[in-house]
Design an enzyme around this catalytic site. Structure first.
Site, PDB file in Angstrom:
ATOM      1  N   GLU A 294       0.819  -1.212   0.000  1.00 41.18           N
ATOM      2  CA  GLU A 294       0.000   0.000   0.000  1.00 41.18           C
ATOM      3  C   GLU A 294       0.853   1.262   0.000  1.00 41.18           C
ATOM      4  OE1 GLU A 294      -4.233  -0.134   1.832  1.00 41.18           O
ATOM      5  OE2 GLU A 294      -2.979   0.903   3.291  1.00 41.18           O
ATOM      6  N   HIS A 323       8.262 -26.440   1.034  1.00 45.96           N
ATOM      7  CA  HIS A 323       7.602 -27.570   0.391  1.00 45.96           C
ATOM      8  C   HIS A 323       6.390 -27.135  -0.431  1.00 45.96           C
ATOM      9  CE1 HIS A 323      10.057 -30.389   2.776  1.00 45.96           C
ATOM     10  NE2 HIS A 323       9.981 -29.442   3.697  1.00 45.96           N
ATOM     11  N   LYS A 437     -13.262   2.220  -2.348  1.00 44.16           N
ATOM     12  CA  LYS A 437     -14.195   2.680  -1.315  1.00 44.16           C
ATOM     13  C   LYS A 437     -15.311   3.518  -1.927  1.00 44.16           C
ATOM     14  CE  LYS A 437     -10.909   2.963   2.551  1.00 44.16           C
ATOM     15  NZ  LYS A 437     -10.264   3.886   3.511  1.00 44.16           N
TER      16      LYS A 437
END
Length: 469
Positions: A294, A323, A437
């Site tokens: 961000e 793994h 938003k």
């Protein structure tokens, strides 16, 4: 006297950064040549002076957090005022209002005498509904965290919780089960606090969510969990003091920032992997991913030019992700830098029995410990990457405690801001987040955002049904 007040203890608990694996001397052409590193020093000195000037002018608020002792006292006073009948704190927050707290709790949340702390950063109705169903409101305190008071997810949670508390506890008693952390003067939550008289804590001006772990946002839940928040800030202050006393290439955060910037901008390394060899630091990796993504993912530089700069952070956990992900890092595209976190003393010794000595594939483990094995796995992975020309660096923590975690968080925050300065971008804004938003406000019917709703509906209408399978 607390350990962190003792100079010798502080020295033994100093977090180090091993940058050798970023150098061409260690990894070949995939790393930085010696002349690149030395040539970086004047630019790092410029960045250091720039950040120092901003700090002196009060424009680098996060940097002063380790030294805001009045804020800590306020946090501890509010925490001390939480009744003995409360055994659970539920944090209502999202993004930077949750990830820093998760990092603190994940690393240190097993403190003796601490209360249970739950971070509720999901508005999935199944998950949030299940949480509310299993807690006892009489024994629960809710910490509502939003600096602006306009975070839709957090405010939605608050509305649900407030309604339940009102119904079950009554119009007077319910207020004792809410603590609000928000801006000191403005915003919807500040207005609600002023109107209803909830206990409150303040997010300092100029500190955004992803830099707020060392404010009341993270410190209050940490204090409730029994974490020594004064030691946490002492660790951050220790890292700050080390950095300010060092030359640019001896400053851990600045040197790391400079090398990561060079690898991203001049060596085509647009991905950085944070791989902790300690489960207690797994949530710190999640916090780092938000901080790095961000802060540094920006379309424009400070001059308004389109740069689309950024380095994509990836979370990994050693040894488990050896793994699952390591194959890609060792043999896939040469576009990654790996940041390891290694702990010297894991705090618990689990010895491996000397069994099956006649089986060479198992017997060699006997007489060692799980901590030895985990740290050997880190060193082996570091070398495996280096042999294939893949750069890495390692944060070395003597142990995981509040002092070392405070150092690590502050180092990473400072490095993030320094990379922003090197790239000529603003590490504190997040315009891409704000766009999402705005569109969500429109869909939910917020006044003034009608055009946003129309925009989303038009986008949905343009979808081709043939490709919805």
């Amino acid at each position: 006297m607390a350990n962190y007040r003792r100079r010798r203890w502080r020295e033994t608990m100093t977090v180090r950064v091993d940058l050798n694996g970023l150098l061409a001397a260690a990894v070949g052409a995939g790393g930085l040549a010696a002349e690149e590193v030395t040539g970086l020093e004047p630019e790092l000195a410029r960045v250091r002076d720039e950040l120092a000037g901003r700090r002196a002018a009060g424009a680098l608020a996060f940097a002063e957090l380790p030294h805001r002792h009045d804020d800590v006292r306020r946090v501890l006073d509010v925490a001390a005022g939480v009744g003995a009948d409360v055994d659970t704190l539920v944090v209502l927050g999202i993004g930077g209002s949750a990830l820093g707290t998760r990092a603190l709790l994940g690393a240190l949340g097993d403190a003796a005498g601490g209360r249970r702390v739950i971070v509720a950063d999901s508005i999935d109705p199944d998950a949030f509904g299940a949480l509310l169903a299993r807690i006892d409101p009489q024994r629960t305190l809710f910490n509502v965290i939003s600096k602006s008071g306009e975070t839709a997810e957090t405010m939605a949670q608050f509305l649900v919780v407030r309604d339940r508390l009102l119904r079950e506890l009554g119009a007077v008693d319910y207020k004792q089960h809410l603590v609000v952390t928000t801006d000191a003067e403005k915003g919807v939550l500040r207005q609600i606090v002023n109107d209803e008289g909830f206990r409150d804590l303040v997010v300092p001006s100029g500190v955004g969510g992803r830099f707020s772990a060392l404010t009341a946002v993270g410190l209050f839940p940490a204090a409730i969990a029994g974490i020594d928040v004064e030691e946490l800030l002492a660790g951050a202050a220790h890292m700050d003091e080390r950095a300010r006393a060092a030359a640019p290439l001896a400053d851990p955060a600045l040197a790391l920032a400079g090398m990561l910037f060079l690898l991203a901008s001049a060596h085509a390394k647009p991905i950085v992997v944070f791989m902790a060899y300690c489960e207690r630091l797994a949530a710190t990796a999640d916090w780092f991913c938000q901080l790095w993504a961000e802060s540094l993912g920006k379309a424009q530089d400070l001059a308004g030019r389109t740069v689309e700069w950024g380095q994509t952070p990836v979370r990994a956990l050693g040894a488990a992700d050896q793994h699952s992900q390591l194959q890609l890092y060792v043999a896939g595209p040469r576009d990654k830098v790996v940041l390891f976190a290694r702990v010297e003393d894991h705090g618990v010794v689990v010895d491996l029995p000397t069994t099956y000595q006649d089986l060479e594939g198992v017997g060699y483990l006997g007489g060692h410990s799980l901590g030895e094995l985990l740290n050997a796995e880190h060193q082996a992975t570091e070398l495996a990457l280096a042999k294939c020309g893949r750069p890495s660096a390692t944060f070395v923590l003597p142990a995981v405690n509040a002092f070392t975690l405070g150092q690590l968080l502050y180092l990473l925050e400072t490095a993030t801001v320094a990379v922003g300065a090197l790239a000529g971008i603003d590490p504190f804004g997040q315009p891409g987040v704000e766009e999402g938003k705005r569109l969500a406000y429109g869909l939910m019917g917020r006044p003034g955002f009608e055009a946003s709703r129309v925009e989303v509906e038009a986008w949905l209408a343009r979808k081709d049904a043939r490709f919805i399978l």
